[in-house]
Design a protein around this motif. Structure first.
Motif, mmCIF file in Angstrom:
data_model
loop_
_atom_site.group_PDB
_atom_site.id
_atom_site.type_symbol
_atom_site.label_atom_id
_atom_site.label_comp_id
_atom_site.label_asym_id
_atom_site.label_seq_id
_atom_site.Cartn_x
_atom_site.Cartn_y
_atom_site.Cartn_z
ATOM 1 N N ALA A 162 0.713 -1.290 -0.065
ATOM 2 C CA ALA A 162 -0.023 -0.112 0.082
ATOM 3 C C ALA A 162 1.014 1.193 -0.144
ATOM 4 C CB ALA A 162 -0.928 -0.043 1.178
ATOM 5 N N GLN A 163 1.992 0.891 0.498
ATOM 6 C CA GLN A 163 2.607 2.786 0.702
ATOM 7 C C GLN A 163 3.797 2.662 -0.414
ATOM 8 O OE1 GLN A 163 3.292 4.788 2.994
ATOM 9 N NE2 GLN A 163 4.336 6.028 1.668
ATOM 10 N N ARG A 164 3.938 1.607 -0.732
ATOM 11 C CA ARG A 164 4.787 1.333 -3.160
ATOM 12 C C ARG A 164 3.711 2.098 -3.895
ATOM 13 N NH1 ARG A 164 4.673 -1.685 -7.061
ATOM 14 N NH2 ARG A 164 6.186 -1.194 -8.316
ATOM 15 N N GLU A 165 2.506 1.857 -3.808
ATOM 16 C CA GLU A 165 1.543 2.428 -4.629
ATOM 17 C C GLU A 165 1.248 4.241 -4.615
ATOM 18 O OE1 GLU A 165 -3.150 1.173 -4.833
ATOM 19 O OE2 GLU A 165 -2.156 -0.773 -4.790
ATOM 20 N N ALA A 166 1.358 4.154 -2.767
ATOM 21 C CA ALA A 166 0.598 5.262 -2.609
ATOM 22 C C ALA A 166 1.358 5.954 -2.957
ATOM 23 C CB ALA A 166 0.620 5.331 -1.000
ATOM 24 N N ASP A 167 3.114 5.898 -3.408
ATOM 25 C CA ASP A 167 3.693 6.892 -3.430
ATOM 26 C C ASP A 167 3.655 7.088 -5.214
ATOM 27 O OD1 ASP A 167 4.735 6.530 -0.918
ATOM 28 O OD2 ASP A 167 6.716 5.676 -1.642
ATOM 29 N N ALA A 168 4.088 5.342 -5.461
ATOM 30 C CA ALA A 168 3.436 5.648 -7.038
ATOM 31 C C ALA A 168 2.692 6.486 -7.573
ATOM 32 C CB ALA A 168 3.372 3.798 -7.722
ATOM 33 N N MET A 169 1.729 6.637 -6.445
ATOM 34 C CA MET A 169 0.298 6.915 -7.225
ATOM 35 C C MET A 169 0.835 8.209 -7.260
ATOM 36 S SD MET A 169 -2.803 6.522 -8.413
ATOM 37 C CE MET A 169 -4.129 6.826 -8.337
ATOM 38 N N ALA A 170 0.864 9.155 -6.691
ATOM 39 C CA ALA A 170 1.626 10.244 -6.456
ATOM 40 C C ALA A 170 2.380 10.769 -7.404
ATOM 41 C CB ALA A 170 2.120 10.830 -4.897
ATOM 42 N N LEU A 226 -3.229 -2.529 -11.319
ATOM 43 C CA LEU A 226 -3.913 -2.831 -11.699
ATOM 44 C C LEU A 226 -5.383 -2.000 -10.993
ATOM 45 C CD1 LEU A 226 -6.429 -3.548 -13.498
ATOM 46 C CD2 LEU A 226 -6.931 -5.469 -12.198
ATOM 47 N N ALA A 227 -5.323 -2.177 -9.714
ATOM 48 C CA ALA A 227 -5.730 -0.760 -8.494
ATOM 49 C C ALA A 227 -5.535 0.733 -9.245
ATOM 50 C CB ALA A 227 -6.012 -1.078 -7.274
ATOM 51 N N MET A 228 -4.455 0.529 -8.868
ATOM 52 C CA MET A 228 -3.551 2.262 -9.515
ATOM 53 C C MET A 228 -3.718 2.388 -10.595
ATOM 54 S SD MET A 228 0.039 3.675 -8.556
ATOM 55 C CE MET A 228 0.673 1.843 -9.577
ATOM 56 N N PHE A 229 -3.740 2.117 -11.563
ATOM 57 C CA PHE A 229 -4.549 2.396 -13.548
ATOM 58 C C PHE A 229 -5.791 2.735 -12.699
ATOM 59 C CE2 PHE A 229 -0.870 -0.685 -15.711
ATOM 60 C CZ PHE A 229 0.123 0.519 -15.041
ATOM 61 N N GLN A 230 -6.358 1.984 -12.376
ATOM 62 C CA GLN A 230 -8.254 2.413 -12.485
ATOM 63 C C GLN A 230 -8.147 3.517 -11.455
ATOM 64 O OE1 GLN A 230 -9.505 -1.860 -10.477
ATOM 65 N NE2 GLN A 230 -10.087 -2.517 -11.754
ATOM 66 N N ALA A 231 -6.938 4.115 -10.967
ATOM 67 C CA ALA A 231 -7.854 5.221 -10.043
ATOM 68 C C ALA A 231 -7.112 6.540 -10.805
ATOM 69 C CB ALA A 231 -7.195 4.854 -9.060
#
Length: 192
Positions: free
Chosen positions: A85-93, A156-161
């Motif tokens: 989740a932390q990796r995803e949040a960092d990449a998302m930002a 996948l969740a990141m691309f969807q968001a």
């Protein structure tokens, strides 16, 4: 090391060693520096460049998998999920900052493909009758993803968001399921 020391270690002439060293320097694998000698001219030393590291075994995949297993053992499944989740949040930002100025789906997808390619995914975009495909022809995190499929779920969740306002996103091909590549389908949302 010096050309003379290398020549002795390889049982060749110093001139022969220098020729090899200069060729490796031209290729970007070596660099030289001069060090003051107690007497006379400075001594030239040769050392590997960062680029030269590609010639040596790199066990980062093995280390990554070991670390993931250790995280799971020490912190449990929940700890591993927090890490993802932390990796995803960092990449998302990071992605949001780079994609925020692009309002059109094709433009945003092309930029995402460029970002992903810079990260080692060899990504490209293809237009289809139904929409677009984001194709990732290489997975630089494959060893980690094999040990923990949560990374793939997270991507996948990141691309969807990232594309929630523009498209429905689904994965149509997956390397971990035996496909040649990972493919994400982007179907444009219609304005209602």
């Amino acid at each position: 090391m010096t050309a003379k020391a290398l020549a002795q270690a390889l049982d060749m002439t110093t001139m022969g060693a220098r020729q090899h060293l200069q060729l490796l320097e031209q290729q970007g694998d070596l660099e030289s520096f001069d060090q003051k000698a107690p007497r006379g001219r400075p001594t030239r030393f040769w050392q590997l460049t960062e680029q030269a590291q590609r010639h040596f075994e790199d066990r980062h995949e093995e280390l990554t998998v070991q670390l993931l297993i250790s995280v799971k053992q020490v912190f449990g499944e929940q700890g591993l999920e927090q890490l993802i989740a932390q990796r995803e949040a960092d990449a998302m930002a990071n992605y949001q900052a780079k994609l925020s100025s692009m309002a059109a789906l094709p433009e945003r997808l092309e930029k995402l493909a460029q970002i992903r390619s810079n990260e080692g995914y060899m990504a490209c975009v293809e237009s289809t009758a139904q929409g677009y495909l984001l194709l990732e022809n290489h997975c630089p995190i494959c060893a980690a993803a094999t040990a923990c499929v949560g990374f793939c779920r997270s991507e996948l969740a990141m691309f969807q968001a990232l594309f929630a306002d523009l498209a429905e996103v689904s994965r149509s091909e997956h390397i971990l399921e035996g496909a040649r590549r990972c493919a994400y389908r982007f179907i444009a949302r219609t304005n209602e």
